[in-house]
Design a protein around this motif. Structure first.
Motif, PDB file in Angstrom:
ATOM      1  N   PHE A  75      26.541 -38.320  -4.893  1.00 55.42           N
ATOM      2  CA  PHE A  75      27.763 -39.119  -4.954  1.00 55.42           C
ATOM      3  C   PHE A  75      28.980 -38.289  -4.555  1.00 55.42           C
ATOM      4  CE2 PHE A  75      31.394 -40.885  -7.286  1.00 55.42           C
ATOM      5  CZ  PHE A  75      31.385 -42.183  -6.800  1.00 55.42           C
ATOM      6  N   GLY A  76      29.062 -37.075  -5.079  1.00 55.05           N
ATOM      7  CA  GLY A  76      30.199 -36.214  -4.760  1.00 55.05           C
ATOM      8  C   GLY A  76      30.261 -35.860  -3.293  1.00 55.05           C
ATOM      9  N   THR A 111      25.220 -36.739  -9.149  1.00 58.30           N
ATOM     10  CA  THR A 111      26.562 -36.222  -8.923  1.00 58.30           C
ATOM     11  C   THR A 111      26.650 -35.489  -7.590  1.00 58.30           C
ATOM     12  OG1 THR A 111      26.906 -36.009 -11.298  1.00 58.30           O
ATOM     13  CG2 THR A 111      28.363 -34.730  -9.872  1.00 58.30           C
ATOM     14  N   ILE A 144      21.412 -36.859 -13.746  1.00 64.49           N
ATOM     15  CA  ILE A 144      22.865 -37.005 -13.600  1.00 64.49           C
ATOM     16  C   ILE A 144      23.411 -35.950 -12.639  1.00 64.49           C
ATOM     17  CG2 ILE A 144      25.077 -36.827 -14.824  1.00 64.49           C
ATOM     18  CD1 ILE A 144      23.589 -39.430 -15.342  1.00 64.49           C
ATOM     19  N   VAL A 145      22.926 -34.726 -12.740  1.00 62.85           N
ATOM     20  CA  VAL A 145      23.362 -33.671 -11.821  1.00 62.85           C
ATOM     21  C   VAL A 145      22.999 -34.034 -10.387  1.00 62.85           C
ATOM     22  CG1 VAL A 145      22.959 -31.267 -11.131  1.00 62.85           C
ATOM     23  CG2 VAL A 145      23.336 -31.834 -13.535  1.00 62.85           C
ATOM     24  N   TRP A 159      32.177 -33.173   0.308  1.00 62.00           N
ATOM     25  CA  TRP A 159      32.013 -31.762  -0.014  1.00 62.00           C
ATOM     26  C   TRP A 159      31.544 -30.948   1.186  1.00 62.00           C
ATOM     27  CZ3 TRP A 159      29.086 -32.424  -5.279  1.00 62.00           C
ATOM     28  CH2 TRP A 159      29.995 -32.830  -6.250  1.00 62.00           C
TER      29      TRP A 159
END
Length: 56
Positions: free
Chosen positions: A20-21, A17, A13-14, A27
């Motif tokens: 995706f982030g 993320t 999940i990290v 970013w």
């Protein structure tokens, strides 16, 4: 419930993320920076998966 709290799942999940982030919210990470974050996470998941297979 145990599967949702496993270290391998949380690390996946990290990693998702980060990818995706970086894509959705810009970013500002370069492709090399994203891979430098993902590589140890993927290696950990692979090693732990191998250890799980060996223990069975």
């Amino acid at each position: 419930m145990k599967t949702l709290l496993s270290r391998k799942f949380l690390i996946a999940i990290v990693g998702a993320t980060v990818v995706f982030g970086n894509y959705m919210w810009n970013w500002g990470l370069t492709e090399e920076q994203v891979w430098s974050v993902l590589t140890p996470l993927l290696a950990y998941i692979g090693v732990e998966g191998f250890a799980d297979i060996k223990s069975r």
